[in-house]
Design an enzyme around this catalytic site. Structure first.
Site, PDB file in Angstrom:
ATOM      1  N   ASP A  12      10.454 -15.111 -20.048  1.00 20.19           N
ATOM      2  CA  ASP A  12      10.893 -13.731 -19.749  1.00 20.19           C
ATOM      3  C   ASP A  12      10.083 -13.200 -18.565  1.00 20.19           C
ATOM      4  O   ASP A  12       9.026 -13.735 -18.217  1.00 20.19           O
ATOM      5  CB  ASP A  12      10.684 -12.823 -20.967  1.00 20.19           C
ATOM      6  CG  ASP A  12      11.140 -11.391 -20.693  1.00 20.19           C
ATOM      7  OD1 ASP A  12      12.258 -11.204 -20.172  1.00 20.19           O
ATOM      8  OD2 ASP A  12      10.369 -10.446 -20.965  1.00 20.19           O
ATOM      9  N   SER A  13      10.576 -12.112 -17.987  1.00 21.13           N
ATOM     10  CA  SER A  13       9.852 -11.482 -16.887  1.00 21.13           C
ATOM     11  C   SER A  13       8.548 -10.835 -17.365  1.00 21.13           C
ATOM     12  O   SER A  13       7.656 -10.596 -16.568  1.00 21.13           O
ATOM     13  CB  SER A  13      10.738 -10.424 -16.235  1.00 21.13           C
ATOM     14  OG  SER A  13      11.149  -9.478 -17.210  1.00 21.13           O
ATOM     15  N   TYR A  44      11.824  -7.783 -13.059  1.00 14.18           N
ATOM     16  CA  TYR A  44      12.772  -8.587 -12.307  1.00 14.18           C
ATOM     17  C   TYR A  44      14.037  -7.770 -12.003  1.00 14.18           C
ATOM     18  O   TYR A  44      14.796  -8.111 -11.094  1.00 14.18           O
ATOM     19  CB  TYR A  44      13.205  -9.818 -13.117  1.00 14.18           C
ATOM     20  CG  TYR A  44      12.208 -10.961 -13.176  1.00 14.18           C
ATOM     21  CD1 TYR A  44      10.890 -10.830 -12.747  1.00 14.18           C
ATOM     22  CD2 TYR A  44      12.615 -12.190 -13.698  1.00 14.18           C
ATOM     23  CE1 TYR A  44      10.005 -11.904 -12.822  1.00 14.18           C
ATOM     24  CE2 TYR A  44      11.738 -13.260 -13.771  1.00 14.18           C
ATOM     25  CZ  TYR A  44      10.432 -13.114 -13.343  1.00 14.18           C
ATOM     26  OH  TYR A  44       9.566 -14.184 -13.418  1.00 14.18           O
ATOM     27  N   GLY A  45      14.246  -6.718 -12.803  1.00 18.70           N
ATOM     28  CA  GLY A  45      15.518  -5.981 -12.748  1.00 18.70           C
ATOM     29  C   GLY A  45      15.800  -5.294 -11.433  1.00 18.70           C
ATOM     30  O   GLY A  45      16.933  -4.913 -11.152  1.00 18.70           O
ATOM     31  N   CYS A  75      15.116 -13.340 -20.756  1.00 17.68           N
ATOM     32  CA  CYS A  75      15.328 -12.219 -19.831  1.00 17.68           C
ATOM     33  C   CYS A  75      16.797 -12.189 -19.386  1.00 17.68           C
ATOM     34  O   CYS A  75      17.316 -13.187 -18.868  1.00 17.68           O
ATOM     35  CB  CYS A  75      14.418 -12.437 -18.626  1.00 17.68           C
ATOM     36  SG  CYS A  75      14.580 -11.191 -17.351  1.00 17.68           S
ATOM     37  N   ASN A  76      17.440 -11.046 -19.576  1.00 21.30           N
ATOM     38  CA  ASN A  76      18.848 -10.933 -19.165  1.00 21.30           C
ATOM     39  C   ASN A  76      18.986 -11.074 -17.657  1.00 21.30           C
ATOM     40  O   ASN A  76      19.915 -11.702 -17.161  1.00 21.30           O
ATOM     41  CB  ASN A  76      19.410  -9.578 -19.599  1.00 21.30           C
ATOM     42  CG  ASN A  76      19.703  -9.518 -21.075  1.00 21.30           C
ATOM     43  OD1 ASN A  76      20.835  -9.599 -21.503  1.00 21.30           O
ATOM     44  ND2 ASN A  76      18.663  -9.393 -21.884  1.00 21.30           N
ATOM     45  N   GLU A 152       8.716   0.751 -23.321  1.00 21.39           N
ATOM     46  CA  GLU A 152       7.324   0.323 -23.130  1.00 21.39           C
ATOM     47  C   GLU A 152       6.358   1.448 -23.494  1.00 21.39           C
ATOM     48  O   GLU A 152       5.245   1.210 -23.947  1.00 21.39           O
ATOM     49  CB  GLU A 152       7.105  -0.146 -21.693  1.00 21.39           C
ATOM     50  CG  GLU A 152       7.956  -1.371 -21.409  1.00 21.39           C
ATOM     51  CD  GLU A 152       7.449  -2.254 -20.289  1.00 21.39           C
ATOM     52  OE1 GLU A 152       6.664  -1.775 -19.474  1.00 21.39           O
ATOM     53  OE2 GLU A 152       7.874  -3.431 -20.263  1.00 21.39           O
ATOM     54  N   CYS A 183      19.539  -6.232 -22.168  1.00 16.33           N
ATOM     55  CA  CYS A 183      18.171  -6.176 -21.637  1.00 16.33           C
ATOM     56  C   CYS A 183      17.227  -6.386 -22.813  1.00 16.33           C
ATOM     57  O   CYS A 183      17.475  -5.874 -23.913  1.00 16.33           O
ATOM     58  CB  CYS A 183      17.919  -4.810 -20.987  1.00 16.33           C
ATOM     59  SG  CYS A 183      16.231  -4.597 -20.398  1.00 16.33           S
ATOM     60  N   THR A 184      16.160  -7.133 -22.554  1.00 12.85           N
ATOM     61  CA  THR A 184      15.221  -7.485 -23.624  1.00 12.85           C
ATOM     62  C   THR A 184      14.686  -6.281 -24.406  1.00 12.85           C
ATOM     63  O   THR A 184      14.423  -6.380 -25.591  1.00 12.85           O
ATOM     64  CB  THR A 184      14.007  -8.211 -23.014  1.00 12.85           C
ATOM     65  OG1 THR A 184      13.587  -7.491 -21.844  1.00 12.85           O
ATOM     66  CG2 THR A 184      14.337  -9.633 -22.653  1.00 12.85           C
ATOM     67  N   HIS A 185      14.514  -5.150 -23.721  1.00 17.18           N
ATOM     68  CA  HIS A 185      13.846  -4.005 -24.344  1.00 17.18           C
ATOM     69  C   HIS A 185      14.773  -3.137 -25.199  1.00 17.18           C
ATOM     70  O   HIS A 185      14.304  -2.366 -26.030  1.00 17.18           O
ATOM     71  CB  HIS A 185      13.250  -3.089 -23.272  1.00 17.18           C
ATOM     72  CG  HIS A 185      12.114  -3.669 -22.503  1.00 17.18           C
ATOM     73  ND1 HIS A 185      12.223  -4.831 -21.772  1.00 17.18           N
ATOM     74  CD2 HIS A 185      10.834  -3.247 -22.354  1.00 17.18           C
ATOM     75  CE1 HIS A 185      11.061  -5.092 -21.197  1.00 17.18           C
ATOM     76  NE2 HIS A 185      10.208  -4.148 -21.533  1.00 17.18           N
TER      77      HIS A 185
END
Ligand code: DGL
Length: 263
Positions: A12-13, A44-45, A75-76, A152, A183-185
């Site tokens: 992942d990023s 990365y987004g 990571c998407n 975050e 998205c991961t978050h």
């Protein structure tokens, strides 16, 4: 070591991809996982396709040191922009989160919404993957860059997060009742998202990816043979002071034995 006992490499990023590791460890607790978070270069987004593809290849090279049986791009953004390049470069199979998410969404009738980073949305990767399965699908994609920071910050149950989610999601037509958390978050923000958009089918790309990994292991890759809970090794490219707190929120476990690695 026989192939089944080798680890699954997850990339992942940053530490957000630990939401995917969490889903993997729930479904496949016996598997050994090596996670690489490129915390030195996150996010990365907001980066260009060329840069993200280059980073994905570099991450794959590091994870190959552990002789993985499978690589998962959690990571998407990296799945959208780096999967093809990494598949060409990698000696083992590579799975991204886009295809499993698209597959799950395409099974539900009606228009589909996709939320993710700017780079993921601009890539059109989810649209392409959904249309491959449902050529007539109506898809509404929306970049929601502020959501990563809110997750975050840990504002998971907060009126400010509700109002940012509302402001974004109100841009999607009311008829959209299926939404991919691209998205991961975003799985961390589900309580807010659900308050803002009730009666929605939410597709957590991490959870559906864990199910795809399970299917791959049922095939030729095989399940780890030891019965004990599989080890989790975490490699990060930078150790900022808040990473432990954020990482634990994503993983739902304490972060042990984090190692720094250069990239
Ligand atoms: N991991 C990224 C994703 O899933 C979000 C954070 C970033 O922009 O790097 O797209």
């Amino acid at each position: 070591m026989n192939r089944a006992d080798r680890p699954i490499g997850v990339f992942d990023s940053g530490v957000g991809g630990l939401t995917v590791v969490r889903a993997l460890r729930r479904l496949l607790p016996g598997e050994s996982i090596v996670y690489l978070g490129d915390t030195a270069r996150v996010p990365y987004g907001s980066k260009s396709p060329e840069t993200v593809a280059k980073y994905a290849i570099q991450a794959g090279e590091i994870l190959q040191r552990f002789d993985p049986k499978l690589l998962v791009i959690a990571c998407n953004t990296a799945s959208a922009l780096g999967l093809g390049a990494l598949q060409v470069a990698s000696p083992c199979p590579v799975l991204g989160v886009i295809e499993p998410g698209a597959e799950a969404a395409a099974k539900v009738s009606g228009p589909i919404g996709v939320i993710g980073t700017l780079a993921t949305v601009q890539s059109g990767a989810y649209d392409t993957a959904i249309r491959r399965r449902r050529p007539d699908a109506v898809i509404h994609s929306l970049a929601c860059p502020l959501l990563v920071s809110l997750a975050e910050e840990g504002w998971l149950d907060d009126p400010i997060t509700d109002s940012v989610c509302r402001r974004y999601l109100n841009q999607l037509p009311f008829e959209v009742k299926t939404l991919i958390l691209g998205c991961t978050h975003y799985p961390l923000l589900l309580p807010s998202l659900m308050r803002v958009r009730p009666d929605t089918t939410w597709i957590d790309s991490g959870e559906v990816t864990a199910r795809s990994v399970d299917r791959l292991l049922q095939g030729s890759l095989g399940f780890r043979t030891a019965s004990a809970r599989g080890p989790l090794k975490i490699l990060l490219t930078d150790a900022g002071s808040r990473l432990k707190e954020i990482g634990e929120r994503c993983l739902g476990e304490t972060l042990e034995g984090v190692e720094l690695v250069g990239m």
